[in-house]
Design an enzyme around this catalytic site. Structure first.
Site, short mmCIF file in Angstrom:
data_model
loop_
_atom_site.label_atom_id
_atom_site.label_comp_id
_atom_site.label_asym_id
_atom_site.label_seq_id
_atom_site.Cartn_x
_atom_site.Cartn_y
_atom_site.Cartn_z
N THR A 123 0.87 -1.22 0.13
CA THR A 123 0.03 0.12 -0.10
C THR A 123 0.97 1.05 -0.12
OG1 THR A 123 -1.66 -1.28 1.39
CG2 THR A 123 -2.11 1.01 0.94
N THR A 181 -3.60 0.86 -3.15
CA THR A 181 -2.83 -0.60 -2.99
C THR A 181 -2.95 -1.56 -4.20
OG1 THR A 181 -2.62 -2.14 -1.25
CG2 THR A 181 -4.86 -1.36 -1.67
N ASN A 192 -2.68 -4.54 -2.45
CA ASN A 192 -2.69 -5.53 -1.21
C ASN A 192 -1.38 -6.07 -0.80
OD1 ASN A 192 -4.29 -6.72 0.95
ND2 ASN A 192 -4.63 -8.45 -0.03
N ASP A 248 -8.62 -9.76 1.13
CA ASP A 248 -9.29 -8.93 2.26
C ASP A 248 -10.90 -9.13 2.53
OD1 ASP A 248 -6.93 -7.51 2.86
OD2 ASP A 248 -7.61 -5.73 1.77
N SER A 250 -8.71 -1.41 5.37
CA SER A 250 -8.18 -0.61 6.61
C SER A 250 -7.79 0.80 6.16
CB SER A 250 -7.19 -1.29 7.25
OG SER A 250 -7.56 -2.58 7.71
#
Length: 569
Positions: A374, A392, A394, A416, A446
């Site tokens: 990210t 991102t 990931n 995710d 997040s």
């Protein structure tokens, strides 16, 4: 570093009450005195400043920074991934949250990610075509440019195209990250064509050229949305996924849309906080944590109790993240209740001031470190426009798979989702039905791009770091509240708790030995001296002194923060 700056740096988590001198009594100014950009790579920061000098605004700069990061930080982001853009229009005062999170293809059912024993197939969840969601970042660049920018895409994407074609110098993070993912990446012929073009893996100091990626970005510059989601690029993406055993459909590409959502807003002490709504979990968790902590004067607590109450706030917010949150287009969530001061007060009442609250005794593994995945950038311009953006693919290098003929490194964001309810993902975070995959659904994130503003100060802040993003931003906001400057905020030592596993993670020196012992006596498990994580990027404006400053995380040596004064464009 001067002694005063060192004292400021540790203000939050050692017993120091105050260090920042009161600002000079100058009248507050209506607009910033120029532009400031902080990003994870100096080439991206310079690309943004190039747009400002060309007469563009913060949103034009954001397109340039984002696309350039997609070229020079393939370890962290790319046009095969997605992101969130928190925007503020200086003229209208309007805030908007651009949701460019990846979406699940219809083939990505929970059953598709289970092995013959019914366990989560970790390889399928994190590597190759099955791990990839439909990318959102190209649509975000087009949307941002066409609706909010002043300059055409052929101008704002030019730096990224140039760097992809001419190349840039490989830096240690890229070399190290490739080595850790080499076995996966070299499965795929498209990846080998990019990263083994000279027959050997990437080495620091070599020049990495990505001519196919340059052409893909050129098509976006020429044709906008259709340059990626239809036509030649789309055909090659679909063929690549099929070749490796995955199943995407053409209508899943053409049907992708950026969502404009209302940001979350709440008050913390003297600050108005504007932050990310679902499908990010960051804003909800941030609201819970800060509003819980508002019940204590942190500066007056000793180091052990300061850490203790912050950790207990983290623990409770991450529990709610796990249980309640998902894609708002698919799941009904009690967001208003979770972000209310009354709810935070109830959670605060359950915190024992001298004893840890054990997390649920469920199996879990220590959360992996997420220092390189990210990326984030922060921008303010002279018109008061601002952007906080996190993007991102990931994990390191996403799925590891580059689609041949496109240069596009696909994400592995499917991990995710709660692919198997109650089973932790690669970041050690569990999820349940609210975050289970469905066709077109966006996986929980997040990422926590945020603005904080008081009568005298404004800051744009965000960070990468997987599940630790939220606590990085939390610590940064607490730093601003304590009077630190932007660079000190970016450098603050970090610690983290995410409910499960039930342990405090901390960087080397983030928590002194005496505090660790006191926390352990309270019942906390403390993992000290973990590898440093994160890459926080922030800019701020002092309205009274009318000065801009940027802070770029010293953990990332290629990041940069630059200020461009008005009149020097």
């Amino acid at each position: 570093m001067p002694l005063r700056a060192l004292l400021c740096l540790v203000l939050l988590f050692v017993a120091v009450d105050a260090c920042a001198a009161a600002p000079a009594p100058v009248a507050r100014q209506p607009h910033p005195p120029g532009a400031a950009i902080a990003s994870g790579h100096a080439r991206a920061t310079q690309a943004g400043l190039e747009m400002i000098r060309a007469g563009g605004n913060a949103f034009d700069a954001a397109v340039a920074v984002s696309a350039t990061l997609a070229v020079v930080e393939p370890i962290s982001s790319g046009i095969g991934g997605g992101g969130f853009f928190l925007l503020h229009d200086g003229k209208t005062g309007k805030d908007v949250f651009l949701d460019a999170r990846e979406t699940a293809p219809a083939s990505a059912t929970p059953a598709a990610f289970l092995d013959e024993k019914g366990e989560l197939d970790r390889d399928r969840a994190t590597n190759g075509p099955w791990s990839a969601g439909i990318p959102g970042l190209p649509a975000a660049l087009v949307h941002l440019a066409q609706k909010y920018g002043r300059l055409p895409l052929r101008t704002t994407l030019a730096p990224a195209i140039r760097l992809a074609r001419e190349g840039f110098e490989i830096y240690p993070r890229l070399e190290k990250g490739y080595a850790s993912r080499r076995a996966v990446m070299e499965r795929y012929r498209g990846t080998r064509a990019v990263f083994l073009a000279d027959g050997t893996p990437p080495t620091t100091g070599e020049i990495l050229k990505q001519p196919e990626l340059a052409r893909t970005i050129e098509l976006i510059a020429e044709k906008g949305f259709d340059g990626f989601y239809r036509g030649d690029t789309a055909d090659k993406l679909l063929a690549a996924v099929k070749e490796e055993g995955g199943r995407w459909r053409a209508d899943e590409l053409t049907g992708y849309r950026v969502k404009e959502r209302e940001p979350l807003r709440f008050r913390y002490r003297d600050w108005d906080v504007t932050t990310a709504p679902p499908p990010s979990s960051g804003g909800v968790a941030l609201a819970e944590m800060l509003q819980m902590l508002e019940g204590w004067d942190l500066a007056k607590l000793d180091s052990a109790h300061r850490h203790h109450v912050v950790v207990e706030a983290m623990r409770r917010a991450y529990r709610d993240r796990t249980i309640y949150l998902g894609d708002p287009d698919f799941v009904k969530m009690p967001v208003r209740r979770l972000t209310s001061p009354d709810y935070a007060a109830g959670l605060r009442a359950g915190i024992n001031p001298d004893k840890a609250t054990p997390s649920a005794l469920l199996p879990g593994q220590p959360a992996p470190l997420e220092d390189d995945e990210t990326t984030h950038f922060s921008i303010i311009d002279a018109d008061g426009n601002r952007v906080s953006a996190t993007q991102t693919v990931n994990l390191l290098y996403g799925s590891g798979m580059v689609a041949p003929g496109t240069g596009v490194l696909l994400n592995n964001e499917m991990d995710d989702f709660a692919l198997r309810p109650g089973t932790p993902n690669a970041f050690g975070v569990m999820g349940f039905a609210a975050n289970a995959p469905e066709a077109g659904k966006r996986m929980l994130s997040s990422m926590t791009p945020s603005f904080i503003e008081s009568k005298d100060r404004l800051a744009v802040i965000g960070a990468p770091g997987g599940s630790r993003i939220i606590t990085e931003v939390l610590v940064g906001i607490l730093g601003y509240d304590a009077g630190l400057d932007a660079q000190q905020v970016a450098a603050l030592p970090r610690f983290h708790h995410q409910w499960l596993p039930d342990a405090i993670s901390s960087e080397p020196g983030a928590i002194d030995a005496a505090t660790v012992s006191a926390l352990q006596a309270m019942g906390h498990a403390v993992n000290v001296a973990e590898t440093p994580w994160g890459n926080l990027q922030t800019v701020s404006w002092d309205k009274r002194a009318n000065t801009l400053e940027g802070g770029s995380d010293p953990r990332n040596p290629v990041g940069s923060a630059e200020v461009l004064p008005s009149g020097s464009h």
